[in-house]
Structure formats: C-alpha cells, structure tokens
Design an enzyme around this catalytic site. Structure first.
Site, PDB file in Angstrom:
ATOM      1  CE  LYS A 118      40.154  18.404   6.822  1.00 57.35           C
ATOM      2  NZ  LYS A 118      40.560  19.144   8.006  1.00 57.35           N
TER       3      LYS A 118
HETATM    4  C1  PLP Z   1      40.205  18.845   9.305  1.00 55.82           C
HETATM    5  C2  PLP Z   1      41.095  19.376  10.364  1.00 55.82           C
HETATM    6  C3  PLP Z   1      41.217  18.742  11.609  1.00 55.82           C
HETATM    7  C4  PLP Z   1      40.413  17.523  11.961  1.00 55.82           C
HETATM    8  O1  PLP Z   1      40.810  16.405  11.209  1.00 55.82           O
HETATM    9  P1  PLP Z   1      39.860  15.123  11.155  1.00 55.82           P
HETATM   10  O2  PLP Z   1      40.519  14.196  10.191  1.00 55.82           O
HETATM   11  O3  PLP Z   1      38.538  15.608  10.675  1.00 55.82           O
HETATM   12  O4  PLP Z   1      39.803  14.584  12.548  1.00 55.82           O
HETATM   13  C5  PLP Z   1      42.114  19.262  12.516  1.00 55.82           C
HETATM   14  N1  PLP Z   1      42.831  20.376  12.252  1.00 55.82           N
HETATM   15  C6  PLP Z   1      42.729  21.014  11.074  1.00 55.82           C
HETATM   16  C7  PLP Z   1      43.524  22.243  10.855  1.00 55.82           C
HETATM   17  C8  PLP Z   1      41.873  20.542  10.084  1.00 55.82           C
HETATM   18  O5  PLP Z   1      41.778  21.184   8.913  1.00 55.82           O
END
Ligand code: PLP
Length: 507
Positions: A118
C-alpha cells in the site's frame, strides 16, 4: 485524460478534483475513459529508466493536461520524487524483482515505510492531494476516512501525517489484524491523525465509511464548516494509478534478468482482497504490457473465485478471519470498476448489479460477460493449512520467505501451472514483508512450538536469525513506542461514527 463515473456515466476531466473527491456522488467510482498505450519499443526504452522516470511516463497521460484542468508537469514530478526515494523505500529499485524458481519471479512491493504494498500508492497520494488543493486554491480541511483490513491504515497514516490541510481517521477491525499491524497504527505519530478499532470486520468498516461518504446532509453540514471528506482507500483513483507503474517496472526487470525478451507475454499473480492491485495489473495490460493471464488469488474468503467460475457474486456467506487478514474481504470495491470495463462501460447495468448487491447481498452476470472475464482472469483460492504448507515448501525449495498473502499467491500459481501446463514467465506480487506476520511465518516453517508464548517482537528477531533476513526498518523502535489510540466503536450506527468524526476534528 477524462474519467467516467461507473454509475452515472458522467465524464470528468479534472484529475485534481477527482483525487480530492475520492468517490463519485452517485456512489460510483471513477475510471479512465481511455487508456494510453505503449508499444514494445517504448516499453523496451523504459528498461534503462529509474522508477521515478517510469512513473512519470505512465502517470503523465492520466494526470497531466495542458489546460487548467489537471496537474502540471512540475506538480507531478515533485509528487513522484517525493514519494519514491531512499528515505521512503529501502530498495533503490523501489519494487525489486527476486527470482523464485523455474520461471517464477517475485515482485516485492513492500520495501516502503509500512512494509506492505500500500505504501507505493500512499506515498504519492497525499502529495497529489496537497498539490491539488494548493493549485485549486482549496483552503478547506480535507478529512481522510480510511477503512482498513490492516495495511492501508498504517500506510495512509504515514502518508498523511502532518500533511497541511488534512486530517486522517482510520477504522480497523479489532479482531483480524496482527499484533504488529495494530501497534503500527495505534502508536502512530502526528498531530492530524486518529485511529479507532471497530467491533466488526473489514466489510463493516468499509460499509460505515461508504455510508458517511454518501450522506449528503452530512457533507453539506461539513462543507459549511470548511471541511471536505476524502478517501485513501483504493476507491480513490489516485490510489489505483500509481500501482500500474510497478507492473511495468517488474516487466522491465524481467527483461534485465534475461527472463523475457521485450514483447514476450507474462502472467501476473496477485493476492487479492479489494481487487485494487489486480485491477492495476489489468490497466497495465490495457496500456500495452504483454500480459497473458492475470491470476486472481484469494484466501479462504473465496468469493472472487466463486464469482469468476460461476458468475454469481454472493456475499451471503460466512466471513473467515485468516492468516492473510488483508484479504479478508467479501465486498471487493474495485470489482465494480472491472465489471464496468467488462460490460463495455454500460453504467446502467453496473448500477443494476450494485443495487442488487446492496439490496440482496448478491448479483449475477450473464454468460457473455462471464466469458469475457475468463479470457482475462484465472482465479483460485488457498485455504489456511495449504497457505502454511506453501510458506514451508517455498522456503525449503527456494530459500524464499513468503508472508501469508504472498504464499496464497504462490499456492494459487502452482495450481494454475498444474491445471493449465502454462509455464511462461510469471510475476508473483508479494504484498507484505514476512516480518509483518512473523508468528504465522515462523510456525509454518519451524512448527507451532517455535512460536510458543512469545510476543511478535521476539518472534521477529527469531525469524531474522533463523532465516538470515534483515528486519525491515519500518519496524525500528515499534516495540518501545507509546500506544496513543485505544478508541473502540460498534460496527453499526452512522450517527455514532459522525459524532466520532466531529469530535476528532473538533467540530
Ligand atoms: C491490501 C492487501 C492485499 C489486497 O490488495 P487489494 O488491492 O485490496 O486486492 C493483499 N495483501 C496485502 C498484504 C495487503 O495489504
């Protein structure tokens, strides 16, 4: 470039306004109306560029404009350079590619300040928000509301802390995040931040935040006090676009590794929750990246797997808390965007699906649409014991230490290879550092006795020593930081949430 609202079909051309707004007033999401395309030669020229230079090539067509209705080149360059540098990312490549085995390569997306993928988007988004406000002469206070399944919260807090003219409030599910994830949020520094646990799951948090966004009376009331609401969740198009960059970067690294020649197709495997990360990979494909299959990997909350095999999206099912909590989601927001593209931009149909979902918790698509989806996506899921088994096997066969989310992706990729025989080069998106989930990782590799009665910090050290890995600097000093936030909210009651927001921003 213009953007369309998935529900009203209205077209907008001011990228700055859309990023400030986050979600359309119809409740729909903004999507690019057209996609810039790069041919093989142009992609080959990206190989010698830095991550920031690639980001500039890829984001410019979406965000810049030569009249007043979009970011200027200088604004964008400043945002990119501020987001991706040695201070914010511990790897000079930002998102390095590491060989796994055979033709599989891991695209490590977690070298940023919160140790999850993120950060890539949430380092640049606040910069885009603040330069948009400046350019538009917007002196309101922007209040960012975040629903998190664990990782968005910390990444958004880091991105927005002490950003002038903003205030950020994060809601996380009290049961379901790891100890480290919780502490990362509840110890957050900054004068414009607030964090609350909620007595529910991620879907409850997301539902409450969406309810507040679409409450027009409340928006009007806030506006009269000079406050606007915005979102740092992947419903904001400013979260999504920066994620396209690393798929191009990953492909360029495969060329560098000699794993592909420019123009060769690859597969991309993405551990999926809210469907944002995999949607960015689909956008990369629409932009000319040679992608064969996008492989959508889910955990035990396998609603997407069912949807892609049957066309029925049914949320009326049990919600499981798993060892990959950031994927514990039943209502995948960005699926709306993907479906919009799959029905050729027919917003009337998108509305019908979303209304049905809201009313009955379920919707279904026709066979033609389902077949179009299947041409792009291959989907499967991985249960809890297989996830642990995959962490162990991956470590034993290649020495690679995968976090549970990445392990879900590796497991599903192995099923894909077995079932299809497709052995072409593949990027596996690794979305979190294994140190974020030290307990799960250690017990998977060394057995549950290895984690008996230890706190997560002791276990991080243990993981570091036994697997000879450096603990990411994202965790420096975390065990000593004082907890600043202990608030807890019920999972329902818009009024309670509004009161909470009001008191946080001293309204
Ligand atoms: C947010 C997240 C996901 C999922 O990603 P999306 O974009 O919501 O599909 C997968 N793995 C981790 C570690 C995350 O923080």
């Amino acid at each position: 470039m213009c953007f369309t609202d998935t529900r009203s079909g209205n077209v907008y051309n001011d990228s700055r306004k859309l990023i400030l707004q986050g979600i359309a007033s119809s409740g729909g999401l903004f999507v690019p109306q057209t996609f810039p395309r790069f041919d093989d030669e142009e992609i080959n020229n990206f190989v010698s560029l830095t991550y920031c230079e690639k980001a500039e090539k890829i984001l410019s067509p979406y965000l810049l404009s030569n009249n007043e209705t979009g970011y200027s080149k200088d604004e964008l360059t400043a945002a990119i350079n501020g987001a991706y540098n040695a201070e914010t990312f511990a790897s000079p490549d930002v998102t390095p590619v590491v060989p796994l085995d055979g033709n599989a390569y891991v695209l490590e997306l977690w070298h940023g300040v919160s140790a999850a993928f993120k950060d890539v988007a949430l380092q640049i988004l606040p910069r885009l928000v603040s330069s948009a406000k400046k350019a538009l002469g917007d002196v309101s206070k922007t209040v960012i509301l975040v629903a998190t399944s664990g990782d968005t919260g910390k990444a958004a807090l880091e991105g927005f802390r002490d950003v002038q003219g903003t205030y950020i409030i994060v809601f996380y599910p009290e049961t379901g995040v790891s100890d480290i994830q919780r502490l990362q949020m509840t110890t957050q520094q900054g004068s414009n931040v607030k964090v609350a646990g909620i007595n529910g799951n991620f879907d409850d948090a997301q539902r409450m935040v969406k309810a507040i966004f679409t409450d027009t009376d409340y928006s009007v009331k806030l506006a009269s006090s000079g406050i606007t609401l915005s979102s740092a969740n992947s419903i904001n198009i400013g979260r999504l676009l920066p994620q396209i960059v690393y798929y191009f970067s990953g492909y360029c690294d495969l060329i560098k590794h000699g794993a592909v020649n420019c123009g060769d197709t690859i597969n991309i495997v993405v551990p999926t929750g809210n469907f944002g990360n995999i949607l960015a990979a689909y956008y990369a494909k629409l932009m000319g990246l040679p992608v064969n299959k996008l492989i959508c990997a889910s955990n035990r909350n396998n609603i997407l797997t069912d949807f892609i095999s049957t066309g029925l999206y049914d949320t009326r099912r049990q919600f499981f808390v798993t060892s990959s909590p950031s994927m514990d989601i039943l209502v995948s927001s960005n699926l709306e965007r993907f479906i919009y593209h799959m029905v050729n931009g027919d917003s009337v149909r998108v509305c019908a699906f979303m209304d049905k979902l809201k009313q009955d918790g379920v919707f279904s698509i026709d066979n033609d649409t389902l077949n179009t989806i299947k041409q792009n996506l291959w989907a499967s899921y991985c249960g809890e014991s297989q996830c642990a088994e995959t962490i162990k096997q991956t470590y034993e066969s290649s020495g690679y230490v995968a976090d549970p989310h990445t392990a879900v992706a590796i497991n599903v990729y192995n099923s894909y290879k077995t079932q299809t025989g497709d052995n072409s080069p593949t990027l596996v998106a690794s979305t979190a550092s294994p140190f974020k989930f030290a307990t799960s990782v250690l017990s998977a590799i060394f057995g549950s006795a290895a984690v008996d009665s230890c706190d997560e910090f002791t276990l991080s050290n243990e993981l570091s020593q036994r697997c000879k890995l450096q603990i990411p600097r994202a965790f420096d000093g975390l065990s000593e930081k004082p907890v600043r936030f202990t608030d807890s909210l019920p999972k329902d009651g818009t009024d309670i949430y509004k009161q909470y927001i009001n008191s946080a921003i001293a309204l």
